[in-house]
Design a protein around this motif. Structure first.
Motif, PDB file in Angstrom:
ATOM      1  N   GLU A 136      17.630 -59.084  43.732  1.00 13.43           N
ATOM      2  CA  GLU A 136      16.530 -59.513  42.883  1.00 13.43           C
ATOM      3  C   GLU A 136      16.484 -58.687  41.602  1.00 13.43           C
ATOM      4  O   GLU A 136      17.127 -57.647  41.486  1.00 13.43           O
ATOM      5  N   GLY A 137      15.701 -59.169  40.633  1.00 18.36           N
ATOM      6  CA  GLY A 137      15.482 -58.406  39.425  1.00 18.36           C
ATOM      7  C   GLY A 137      14.403 -57.363  39.630  1.00 18.36           C
ATOM      8  O   GLY A 137      13.622 -57.432  40.571  1.00 18.36           O
ATOM      9  N   PHE A 186      16.427 -48.204  30.159  1.00 18.27           N
ATOM     10  CA  PHE A 186      16.176 -47.923  31.564  1.00 18.27           C
ATOM     11  C   PHE A 186      16.898 -46.651  31.984  1.00 18.27           C
ATOM     12  O   PHE A 186      17.938 -46.292  31.437  1.00 18.27           O
ATOM     13  N   TYR A 204      15.721 -60.387  26.461  1.00 14.47           N
ATOM     14  CA  TYR A 204      16.729 -59.336  26.590  1.00 14.47           C
ATOM     15  C   TYR A 204      17.821 -59.776  27.572  1.00 14.47           C
ATOM     16  O   TYR A 204      17.556 -60.532  28.493  1.00 14.47           O
ATOM     17  N   TYR A 211      20.484 -57.662  30.018  1.00 16.32           N
ATOM     18  CA  TYR A 211      20.936 -56.386  30.537  1.00 16.32           C
ATOM     19  C   TYR A 211      22.100 -56.640  31.488  1.00 16.32           C
ATOM     20  O   TYR A 211      22.198 -57.693  32.106  1.00 16.32           O
ATOM     21  N   GLN A 227      23.999 -54.645  34.865  1.00 18.02           N
ATOM     22  CA  GLN A 227      23.793 -53.592  35.859  1.00 18.02           C
ATOM     23  C   GLN A 227      25.063 -53.467  36.679  1.00 18.02           C
ATOM     24  O   GLN A 227      25.421 -54.364  37.443  1.00 18.02           O
ATOM     25  N   LEU A 264      20.145 -50.153  34.271  1.00 20.41           N
ATOM     26  CA  LEU A 264      20.359 -51.310  33.410  1.00 20.41           C
ATOM     27  C   LEU A 264      20.763 -50.876  32.009  1.00 20.41           C
ATOM     28  O   LEU A 264      20.177 -49.941  31.457  1.00 20.41           O
ATOM     29  N   PHE A 268      21.221 -59.520  33.988  1.00 21.10           N
ATOM     30  CA  PHE A 268      19.815 -59.873  34.091  1.00 21.10           C
ATOM     31  C   PHE A 268      19.291 -60.284  32.725  1.00 21.10           C
ATOM     32  O   PHE A 268      19.447 -59.555  31.740  1.00 21.10           O
ATOM     33  N   PHE A 276      11.878 -60.166  34.763  1.00 23.36           N
ATOM     34  CA  PHE A 276      13.312 -60.342  34.945  1.00 23.36           C
ATOM     35  C   PHE A 276      13.627 -61.626  35.701  1.00 23.36           C
ATOM     36  O   PHE A 276      12.870 -62.065  36.566  1.00 23.36           O
ATOM     37  N   GLY A 277      14.788 -62.183  35.380  1.00 20.50           N
ATOM     38  CA  GLY A 277      15.334 -63.242  36.211  1.00 20.50           C
ATOM     39  C   GLY A 277      15.936 -62.642  37.463  1.00 20.50           C
ATOM     40  O   GLY A 277      15.933 -61.423  37.657  1.00 20.50           O
ATOM     41  N   GLU A 278      16.496 -63.486  38.308  1.00 15.14           N
ATOM     42  CA  GLU A 278      17.024 -63.028  39.591  1.00 15.14           C
ATOM     43  C   GLU A 278      18.437 -62.466  39.487  1.00 15.14           C
ATOM     44  O   GLU A 278      18.949 -61.922  40.448  1.00 15.14           O
TER      45      GLU A 278
END
Lengths: 110, 118
Positions: free
Chosen positions: A41-42, A100, B33, B35, B37, B43, B90, B109-111
């Motif tokens: 998940e985000g 982040f 945005y 990002y 990961q 991120l 993301f 955020f999206g998934e």
């Protein structure tokens, strides 16, 4: 360049233990946010701290913003397996962007 | 409650191929945005946009392009995919910028989109 360093990088503890996660920078931030990300998940926002020295509580989670606004900590009391996840701090960088931290991966064992 | 929607969820690309990751949000946010990961990491910002027609580079823009023709959509294009672009991507949006409207300025955020380049 603003950077947010988190420690520890990994943490594995037993259910019921307490823990503290740190977010540090050499730069001053106007605010810092904490997010939790569960697998697949985000990230999801937990809290925003704005004032130097501020302490916010969210059930068993206590967030503190350093007096100089360069650091923040997250303390979890009596950790539960549901607290397992990646904890990220984030702060505004420049006018429009957020950066982040490096993240702390927490695993709470039942 | 759709929020931020990304597609595809998973994709395997061969080296040198190109593709577009789609992102749309239904919250009328100006700020969007992208990002990436990497495994076990935080991120890193690829590109961001402050409104339709306005985009700018983040920390790691090389190998990517974006466009923002509408408030809702912010696609990310990978040109000439490389193994170093294997990551989870993301898309996110926020109602206000980083420095204004501090409390409550949540980034949504999206998934995520899992991309593997082989």
């Amino acid at each position: 360049t603003q950077l947010l360093e988190q420690s520890p990088q990994f943490l594995s503890i037993q259910e019921g233990e307490n823990l503290t996660v740190y977010c540090n920078s050499s730069s001053v931030f106007s605010s810092l946010q904490w997010y939790r990300q569960e697998p697949g998940e985000g990230p999801v926002l937990l809290v925003t701290v704005v004032t130097g020295g501020e302490v916010k509580k969210l059930k068993r989670l206590t967030f503190q913003f350093g007096d100089a606004r360069k650091d923040s900590s997250l303390h979890i009391t009596a950790a539960q397996p549901g607290d397992t996840g990646l904890y990220l701090c984030a702060g505004p960088s420049g006018t429009y962007k957020y950066i982040f931290g490096t993240g702390t991966r927490l695993k709470v064992l039942a | 409650n759709a929020g931020v929607t990304q597609t595809p969820k998973f994709r395997i690309l061969k080296i040198g191929q190109s593709m577009t990751l789609q992102c749309t949000q239904d919250m009328n946010h100006n700020y969007m945005y992208w990002y990436r990961q990497d495994p076990g990491m935080g991120l890193k910002l690829i590109y961001y946009s402050v409104g339709a027609g306005i985009t700018d580079k983040g920390e790691v823009p090389n190998g990517y392009n974006v466009s923002r023709s509408t408030t809702e959509d912010f696609p990310l294009r990978l040109e000439l995919a490389a193994p170093s672009q294997t990551s989870v991507y993301f898309c996110a949006s926020s109602p206000r910028s980083g420095l204004e409207g501090l409390p409550g300025n949540t980034i949504y955020f999206g998934e995520g989109s899992w991309l593997t380049v082989v």
